[in-house]
Structure formats: structure tokens, C-alpha cells
Design an enzyme around this catalytic site. Structure first.
Site, PDB file in Angstrom:
ATOM      1  N   GLY A 178      -3.320  -4.887   1.039  1.00 25.30           N
ATOM      2  CA  GLY A 178      -3.811  -6.063   0.283  1.00 25.30           C
ATOM      3  C   GLY A 178      -5.447  -6.901   0.768  1.00 25.30           C
ATOM      4  O   GLY A 178      -4.633  -7.207   1.960  1.00 25.30           O
TER       5      GLY A 178
ATOM      6  N   ASP B  65     -11.384  -5.342   6.149  1.00 22.15           N
ATOM      7  CA  ASP B  65     -10.779  -6.174   6.464  1.00 22.15           C
ATOM      8  C   ASP B  65     -10.482  -6.290   7.868  1.00 22.15           C
ATOM      9  O   ASP B  65     -10.375  -8.081   7.875  1.00 22.15           O
ATOM     10  CB  ASP B  65      -9.321  -6.066   5.700  1.00 22.15           C
ATOM     11  CG  ASP B  65      -9.755  -5.348   4.163  1.00 22.15           C
ATOM     12  OD1 ASP B  65     -10.592  -6.140   3.014  1.00 22.15           O
ATOM     13  OD2 ASP B  65      -8.627  -4.895   3.590  1.00 22.15           O
TER      14      ASP B  65
ATOM     15  N   ASP C  48       0.904  -1.084  -0.125  1.00 23.19           N
ATOM     16  CA  ASP C  48      -0.262   0.255  -0.176  1.00 23.19           C
ATOM     17  C   ASP C  48       0.789   1.228  -0.217  1.00 23.19           C
ATOM     18  O   ASP C  48       1.791   1.071   0.648  1.00 23.19           O
ATOM     19  CB  ASP C  48      -1.073   0.054   0.926  1.00 23.19           C
ATOM     20  CG  ASP C  48      -1.699  -1.336   1.456  1.00 23.19           C
ATOM     21  OD1 ASP C  48      -2.460  -1.887   0.189  1.00 23.19           O
ATOM     22  OD2 ASP C  48      -2.732  -1.336   2.658  1.00 23.19           O
TER      23      ASP C  48
END
Length: 329
Positions: A43, A265, A17
Site C-alpha cells: 500500500g 514510495d 501485496d
């Protein structure tokens, strides 16, 4: 292979990132000066694996990275969290990259360049067939090819959690294996459209089953499509849980928002961790909401996730939408 499934397997994306902070997001055609740029592991798949492992779940990651300068960063969070990375393959392309802009209000925009994540093929998945079959919980997202999501689900013997973000076209049988399907309100409308053939941009097309503005109706409509359970995340408002026995509104605690990157996430990883530990779905969602709220208090995705030694925010009261009664969260 053991006779009883155990642990969590995440099949999904692994990125580096590139996080840029700035006062506000630019308008189309506008150039702005940013403040900082930091390279962090990310991710959706890796984020969820790290979130689960941080909470004590035995976690295996299946995916792919390249052989470039971003590979070490992309894998660093998985290694630090103790995730089993032996099934991650190195392929002859670049590692996936996400360019993340975070404004002063903590809101973000994200552009993802899949790179090696596009090389997570059904053949790569098949190489870990026994590992997937042995998982108590299999976790999937939408950042790898749809054929590989389907191949993973076909191998699963345990519970399947699909966080369909981004929304990709999956065959109905694969999609309905999700228990739960995890989506936000926008993704929920898109999945509903995918299953019913309606137009998610046309409110009239949802008159008989779901209104864009009515999240409870959308979760009910998704449940009616055949899902065993649906969890809809609502950002700072918490989450909705729909199953055959429950329609619960689980609010989030009020916290100071620094960066929302990867909070969803964190939620999904925590949900999987608690399900693998034997929690009911409702209890797992309650914990996941608190973990997501914790994650928005620090910059970045994986670096913001709590461990077992961190103090989570206090849980608000959960409401039962079906009865209007209050239950102790």
C-alpha cells in the site's frame, strides 16, 4: 496538542501485496506460468510510512484495514518499523490488496483492489484531526478518496507532501497546498492537464507549456500553475526538482535492478523523513534518490527499504539545469 508541529503523519492506503515473479509479462489474452508468489505488506501509504520510520522519523499512519486473513500481513511492516498505528481503523470489508507481477528485468505491473482503503472517509480523517494538525509533515497519495485527501490537507498546519499516485481529481486549492508535489513523468502530465484543461494525450495541447518528452518543461509548467515546489521522479534517471529558486537534475546511481515495486514510495518516505529532520528540499531529494536506488536491489516493497544502518549507494553529481553549473551532491 504541542505548539510546534513535529513528526510525520501519513494518511493513505494499507495493502497486502501478492507478488508474482515470472519471466515476462503476458500479452492480452495470454496465459503464462509464474515462478513464485509471496504475500508482503504494501500500500502506497503504508510503504511511505515504513520508509520514513526506517530512517528514524517519528511516524504515524492513518488509514483502514479489514478483518480478513490479509490484515495481519498488511500491518506487519508498520509494526516492525515502529510506526504508530493507533489511528488505523478496522472496517467491515476486505483489506486492500495489490497484485504485483515482476518480470526478470525487475519491471512490474500492479493491479490494486482498494478494499478498506475506500473506507478512509473524511469522518475517519476527522477522528485524527489533532494528530494531523500536529504533524511537521503530512504525506498523502492517490489511493484513498479525494474527499479524504482534501479533508486531511484542510487540517494540516505543517508542510504537505502530496504524491499524486495514482492521479485523482483534487480541487485546485487542495492540490496547490503540496510543497512539494511528487509525481513521475506520466503523472506530471496528467496533473498538468487537470489544472490547465489540456489533453495529456495530445502533444499539440502542450506546445505552450509542456512537452511530454521534456520533463524540465513539465516541471516548470506545473510550477507556473502555482505549486511552491515540484519533484518529478524519473526512475533510474533520478529526479527533477523545481522551485522558485532551483531547477535541479538529481541523477540516480547505477545499481542492479531486482524489483522496482515500491521504489517510488521509498523515495517519498525518505523525502518526508529528511524534510521533517530540517533538510532543505534539495538535500532531501538527494537522499530520497539514493533510498529509491537502494530499494530496487531487493524483492518487494517494504522489505527492500533501508534503515539507518544500511549503506546507501554513492551519490552522483547534481546538475543545475538553469545555469548548467555543477554542484557538489
Amino acid at each position: 496538542m504541542s505548539t510546534e508541529p513535529s513528526g510525520i503523519v501519513v494518511v493513505g492506503s494499507i495493502n497486502a501485496d501478492l507478488v508474482v515473479t515470472l519471466e515476462r509479462h503476458p500479452q492480452p489474452g495470454e496465459t503464462l506460468l509464474g515462478r513464485t508468489m509471496t504475500v508482503m505488506p504494501g500500500g502506497k501509504g503504508a510503504n511511505q510510512a515504513v520508509a520514513a520510520a526506517n530512517l528514524g522519523a517519528r511516524t504515524t499512519m492513518i488509514g483502514a484495514v479489514g478483518q480478513d486473513a490479509y490484515t495481519v500481513v498488511a500491518l506487519s511492516g508498520l509494526h516492525a518499523a515502529g510506526v504508530d498505528t493507533s489511528a488505523i481503523q478496522r472496517v467491515g470489508t476486505t483489506t486492500g490488496v495489490a497484485i504485483v507481477e515482476v518480470d526478470d528485468g525487475g519491471e512490474n505491473t500492479i493491479v490494486v483492489i482498494p478494499g478498506a482503503n475506500a473506507e478512509v472517509t473524511p469522518e475517519l480523517v476527522a477522528a485524527s484531526a489533532e494528530t494531523i494538525a500536529d504533524a511537521a509533515v503530512l504525506v498523502l497519495q492517490g489511493e484513498i478518496p479525494a474527499t479524504s485527501v482534501a479533508a486531511s490537507v484542510a487540517l494540516a498546519r505543517g508542510r504537505v507532501v502530496i504524491n499524486l499516485a495514482p492521479v485523482i481529481n483534487l480541487d485546485r486549492a487542495t492540490l496547490l497546498r503540496a510543497d512539494p508535489l511528487v509525481v513521475n513523468e506520466h503523472e506530471g502530465a496528467l496533473v498538468l492537464a487537470q489544472l490547465t484543461g489540456s489533453d495529456p494525450s495530445d502533444p499539440a495541447d502542450h506546445a505552450d507549456h509542456a512537452d511530454h518528452a521534456d520533463h524540465a518543461q513539465t516541471t516548470r509548467a506545473l510550477l507556473a500553475c502555482g505549486f511552491a515546489s515540484v519533484v518529478m521522479t524519473l526512475g533510474g534517471s533520478g529526479a527533477l526538482l523545481a522551485s522558485a529558486t532551483d531547477l535541479l537534475e538529481i541523477p540516480a546511481p547505477t545499481v542492479q535492478v531486482v524489483d522496482t515495486t515500491g521504489a517510488g514510495d521509498a523515495f517519498t518516505g525518505a523525502l518526508a523523513a529528511r524534510l521533517s529532520a530540517g533538510d532543505s528540499l534539495a538535500d532531501a531529494v538527494r537522499v530520497a534518490v539514493l533510498v529509491g536506488a537502494f530499494a530496487v536491489g531487493t524483492e518487494g516493497a517494504q522489505p527492500s527499504y533501508p534503515s539507518l544502518t544500511d549503506q546507501l549507494p554513492a551519490a552522483p553529481t547534481t546538475s543545475s539545469i538553469t545555469t548548467g553549473q555543477e554542484t557538489d551532491a
